[in-house]
Structure formats: structure tokens, C-alpha cells
Design a protein around this motif. Structure first.
Motif, PDB file in Angstrom:
ATOM      1  N   TYR A 147      -5.242 -12.393   6.262  1.00  0.00           N
ATOM      2  CA  TYR A 147      -4.451 -11.179   6.451  1.00  0.00           C
ATOM      3  C   TYR A 147      -5.205  -9.944   5.962  1.00  0.00           C
ATOM      4  N   LEU A 148      -6.015 -10.094   4.934  1.00  0.00           N
ATOM      5  CA  LEU A 148      -6.790  -8.966   4.431  1.00  0.00           C
ATOM      6  C   LEU A 148      -7.900  -8.582   5.400  1.00  0.00           C
ATOM      7  N   SER A 149      -8.421  -9.555   6.134  1.00  0.00           N
ATOM      8  CA  SER A 149      -9.526  -9.264   7.044  1.00  0.00           C
ATOM      9  C   SER A 149      -9.115  -8.316   8.158  1.00  0.00           C
ATOM     10  N   ASN A 150      -7.821  -8.206   8.437  1.00  0.00           N
ATOM     11  CA  ASN A 150      -7.360  -7.298   9.481  1.00  0.00           C
ATOM     12  C   ASN A 150      -7.573  -5.835   9.109  1.00  0.00           C
ATOM     13  N   ILE A 151      -7.634  -5.540   7.808  1.00  0.00           N
ATOM     14  CA  ILE A 151      -7.865  -4.155   7.384  1.00  0.00           C
ATOM     15  C   ILE A 151      -9.208  -3.989   6.675  1.00  0.00           C
ATOM     16  N   LEU A 152      -9.771  -5.092   6.173  1.00  0.00           N
ATOM     17  CA  LEU A 152     -11.054  -5.066   5.459  1.00  0.00           C
ATOM     18  C   LEU A 152     -11.916  -6.204   5.998  1.00  0.00           C
ATOM     19  N   PRO A 153     -12.753  -5.944   6.998  1.00  0.00           N
ATOM     20  CA  PRO A 153     -13.484  -7.013   7.699  1.00  0.00           C
ATOM     21  C   PRO A 153     -14.372  -7.882   6.821  1.00  0.00           C
ATOM     22  N   MET A 162       0.825  -1.202   0.000  1.00  0.00           N
ATOM     23  CA  MET A 162       0.000   0.000   0.000  1.00  0.00           C
ATOM     24  C   MET A 162       0.866   1.261   0.000  1.00  0.00           C
ATOM     25  N   LYS A 163       2.066   1.175   0.589  1.00  0.00           N
ATOM     26  CA  LYS A 163       2.984   2.320   0.584  1.00  0.00           C
ATOM     27  C   LYS A 163       3.758   2.419  -0.722  1.00  0.00           C
ATOM     28  N   GLY A 164       3.668   1.392  -1.566  1.00  0.00           N
ATOM     29  CA  GLY A 164       4.388   1.420  -2.832  1.00  0.00           C
ATOM     30  C   GLY A 164       5.785   0.861  -2.771  1.00  0.00           C
ATOM     31  N   ASP A 165       6.144   0.190  -1.660  1.00  0.00           N
ATOM     32  CA  ASP A 165       7.495  -0.367  -1.530  1.00  0.00           C
ATOM     33  C   ASP A 165       7.647  -1.680  -2.294  1.00  0.00           C
ATOM     34  N   LEU A 168     -15.821  -8.923  -2.797  1.00  0.00           N
ATOM     35  CA  LEU A 168     -14.583  -8.818  -2.027  1.00  0.00           C
ATOM     36  C   LEU A 168     -13.536  -7.978  -2.757  1.00  0.00           C
ATOM     37  N   PHE A 169     -13.403  -8.155  -4.048  1.00  0.00           N
ATOM     38  CA  PHE A 169     -12.425  -7.363  -4.800  1.00  0.00           C
ATOM     39  C   PHE A 169     -12.773  -5.872  -4.794  1.00  0.00           C
ATOM     40  N   ARG A 170     -14.059  -5.558  -4.760  1.00  0.00           N
ATOM     41  CA  ARG A 170     -14.442  -4.141  -4.718  1.00  0.00           C
ATOM     42  C   ARG A 170     -13.984  -3.474  -3.424  1.00  0.00           C
ATOM     43  N   THR A 171     -13.896  -4.247  -2.342  1.00  0.00           N
ATOM     44  CA  THR A 171     -13.452  -3.649  -1.076  1.00  0.00           C
ATOM     45  C   THR A 171     -11.991  -3.215  -1.123  1.00  0.00           C
ATOM     46  N   LEU A 172     -11.202  -3.803  -2.009  1.00  0.00           N
ATOM     47  CA  LEU A 172      -9.777  -3.476  -2.087  1.00  0.00           C
ATOM     48  C   LEU A 172      -9.523  -2.061  -2.603  1.00  0.00           C
ATOM     49  N   GLU A 173     -10.451  -1.546  -3.391  1.00  0.00           N
ATOM     50  CA  GLU A 173     -10.233  -0.254  -4.053  1.00  0.00           C
ATOM     51  C   GLU A 173     -10.051   0.883  -3.060  1.00  0.00           C
ATOM     52  N   SER A 174     -10.691   0.773  -1.888  1.00  0.00           N
ATOM     53  CA  SER A 174     -10.580   1.839  -0.893  1.00  0.00           C
ATOM     54  C   SER A 174      -9.172   1.948  -0.326  1.00  0.00           C
ATOM     55  N   ARG A 175      -8.358   0.924  -0.507  1.00  0.00           N
ATOM     56  CA  ARG A 175      -6.981   0.918  -0.008  1.00  0.00           C
ATOM     57  C   ARG A 175      -5.970   0.966  -1.147  1.00  0.00           C
ATOM     58  N   ASP A 176      -6.392   1.450  -2.301  1.00  0.00           N
ATOM     59  CA  ASP A 176      -5.508   1.579  -3.471  1.00  0.00           C
ATOM     60  C   ASP A 176      -4.908   0.242  -3.884  1.00  0.00           C
TER      61      ASP A 176
END
Length: 357
Positions: A115-121, A102-105, A150-158
């Protein structure tokens, strides 16, 4: 004067020659200040670097799929794209890689759903017990409305979802037989960090410890934890059968991965490169789906041949008892997951659970 002119000319000639020699050996990547989070993408028209973090070994379904994607991406783009894979968490651990991307590193990751559920319930849905009871249910979830939601929820986190990759159904290993729910009482089970998984084992009477995958063997060996859940391929490739005496084939959960790319990075790629990478991903996903089940089956047989681990497969009656005990998890997380998605997972479970017998 002619002598002075000759000396000046010689000095200028030597200076120009020295400058040319220095410039020829100049490495801008070593000496110039890199653009933040994008230091290797200066020549997008010529060469694109994609750093792909992989938390597991190269000889697992996910590790092999990452290598396959790297090969296809290079071939389909005539070498314009180089996918650099980093297995075994060598670049970032499985608990670090989402934030790093998410930071671009780095540009790509394929985390387990937990692991995704920790930021996107909403992604807690994929940890619900027995929600994906067989391969048909998995394919319906991945390729249908559940996957799209589920994939649509990812967009909010770039982040942009590229594919769902399969590994296999999760099994339980421990220091004793784990057949009935009460058999878990007092155990400490390693899990991927997930509040849903914590709740499941709490209902079974066990405690949980979240650990990076590469720490599991050492903790089982030392007694830091005394059980864990995983696929046959992960149990085999990490040799967890060497430090566990019993395994229950429970298929109580499914270990899959969301293949994700940094969305700002993706959006600035040339359209033709986007098209070729999408083709490479589609081909890789079909290849992985065809091979992951076969790999898990083969590695189960290898474990039977080389280990002394006792293996029990749940009967229909035993499975129904597990489902009954774990049923409250659905309602406990309905609000966080969302009512519509929770209902879809329940419908999927009930549609296919009888077909596992």
C-alpha cells in the motif's frame, strides 16, 4: 421594598443555580467546534488519544500486536495515552487509511508494504519476488540499511516510521495445483494493489484484481477471483481455505507491515511520552517477531486438520523455475525503486536463497 428585594434575590439565586447545573453537565466535546483533525487532543498533558487503524482481524499477528501495543502504551504512560484500535477496517479500509492518517484524521496505521508503494515507489522493493527468502533475510532487511532507507522516504509525506512488524511468508491458493509457472495461465488472482505484484502474475500468465482484504472471501466464493496470495494466518483467520481447493507453499513474498505515526502529531507529544511510546513499540515488535512464526505454523497445522485443501510445498527445483520466470521484475522496476535499493534486494536474495532448502 423588602418583599421586592426578596423576590429579586430569589430570582438571582435560581438563575445562578440553573447556570451552575447546566455548566456541570456541559460537554465541550459535544458543543464546541473541534480543532481540525485534532478534536480529541485538547488536553495533551492529561490524556492522549491515538486512533490506530487495523485492516485485519484482531486474532491475526498484526491485530494481536496492536492490542499488545495499546496495553503497553497505557501501562508505561500511567494511563496518559489511550490507544484505540479499529480492526477489520471498521474505521478506514486498507486502501483509505494512509490518506486518512496523512490528513490527520487518525494517528497510527500499520499498512502492508504494497500500500505504501502506491505513493512511495521505493517500497516496491519489498514486493520483489523471493527478495526475502527466509527469516534471516527478513531481519537483516528490517533492522539494517534497507529499513532505514525506506523509513526515510516516509518523511516527505509527514509520516514517521516506528517499526517493522512481521506476519509471515506469502503462499498461493487457487482452484487447482499451482506448481509450475504455466499452471497460473488464465487465472484471476486477488492481490494487494501493487504494480510489482501485477507484473509478477503477468509473467506467470495470470490476471490480477486488487481488492480490500475484507472483500477476498466473498469474491473467491462468488468467482470474482479464483486465487489469492497470503500468509497462513490470514488464510486461516479469514477461512479462505473454505473457498479454495489448493495451496502451494511457495514463500515467494513476505507480508510485513510498516508501523507509522502521523509526524506532526508525534512532534508535538511531550518528550517523556515519545520515549514511553518508543519503548512500548520496541517491546511489542520483539513480542510479535517471536510469536508470528509460531502462529503461522500452528494455523497451517490447523488447516491441514480441518480442511480438504490440497497442499503442495515447492521443491528446490520448482522454486528455481519460479525465480527464473520472475527475474525480469527486478529490472523493470529498478528506476522507480532506485538502483542502490534494487541491488541491495538482489544481494539479499542471492545471499539467503540457498539457505531455504
Amino acid at each position: 421594598m423588602p418583599i421586592l428585594k426578596s423576590i429579586v434575590s430569589l430570582i438571582l439565586f435560581l438563575a445562578i443555580g440553573l447556570a451552575a447545573a447546566l455548566f456541570a453537565g456541559f460537554r465541550p466535546d459535544l458543543y464546541s467546534a473541534p480543532a481540525p483533525h485534532d478534536d480529541e487532543q485538547q488536553g495533551l498533558a492529561d490524556r492522549i488519544i491515538i486512533k490506530f487503524s487495523i485492516s485485519v482481524a484482531e486474532n491475526t499477528p498484526k491485530g494481536l500486536a496492536a492490542l499488545k501495543f495499546a496495553q503497553l502504551a497505557k501501562e508505561k504512560t500511567d494511563g496518559r495515552v489511550e490507544v484505540q484500535t479499529f480492526p477489520n477496517g471498521t474505521l478506514y479500509s486498507d486502501t483509505e487509511e494512509i490518506q486518512a492518517m496523512m490528513k490527520g484524521d487518525l494517528q497510527m496505521i500499520a499498512p502492508a508494504f504494497s500500500y505504501l508503494s502506491n505513493i512511495l515507489p521505493a517500497w516496491y522493493a519489498m514486493d520483489l519476488p523471493f527478495a526475502l527468502p527466509n527469516r534471516e533475510a527478513v531481519e537483516e532487511a528490517f533492522n539494517g540499511e534497507i529499513g532505514k532507507l525506506l523509513f526515510r522516504t516516509l518523511e516527505s509525506r509527514d509520516m514517521k516510521g516506528m517499526a517493522f512488524w512481521s506476519n509471515g511468508f506469502k503462499q498461493i491458493t487457487g482452484p487447482r495445483e499451482l506448481i509450475r509457472p504455466e499452471d497460473f495461465n488464465g487465472l484471476r488472482i486477488r492481490i494487494i494493489p501493487s504494480r510489482v505484484l501485477e507484473a509478477e502474475y503477468q509473467l506467470l500468465g495470470a490476471k490480477t484484481t486488487p481488492l480490500n482484504f475484507n472483500e477476498v472471501y466473498r469474491n473467491l466464493e462468488s468467482g470474482g477471483v479464483n486465487g489469492q496470495e497470503n500468509t497462513f494466518s490470514n488464510i486461516y483467520t479469514k477461512r479462505l481455505y473454505q473457498v479454495q481447493s489448493h495451496m502451494t507453499i511457495s514463500n515467494h513474498g513476505y507480508l510485513g507491515y510498516a508501523v507509522i505515526i502521523n509526524r506532526p502529531f508525534w512532534n508535538k507529544l511531550p518528550a517523556d511520552i515519545q520515549e514511553k511510546l518508543a519503548e512500548a513499540m520496541d517491546e511489542t515488535t520483539r513480542w510479535m517477531t517471536a510469536n508470528s512464526d509460531a502462529m503461522n505454523a500452528a494455523q497451517l497445522e490447523q488447516m491441514k486438520a480441518i480442511s480438504n485443501m490440497q497442499i503442495h510445498e515447492l521443491t528446490s527445483e520448482e522454486r528455481r523455475e519460479w525465480i527464473r520466470v520472475l527475474e525480469p521484475v527486478y529490472e523493470r522496476f529498478r528506476k522507480e525503486i532506485g538502483g542502490d535499493l534494487t541491488d541491495r534486494m538482489l544481494e539479499l536474495r542471492d545471499k539467503y536463497i540457498g539457505k531455504t532448502d
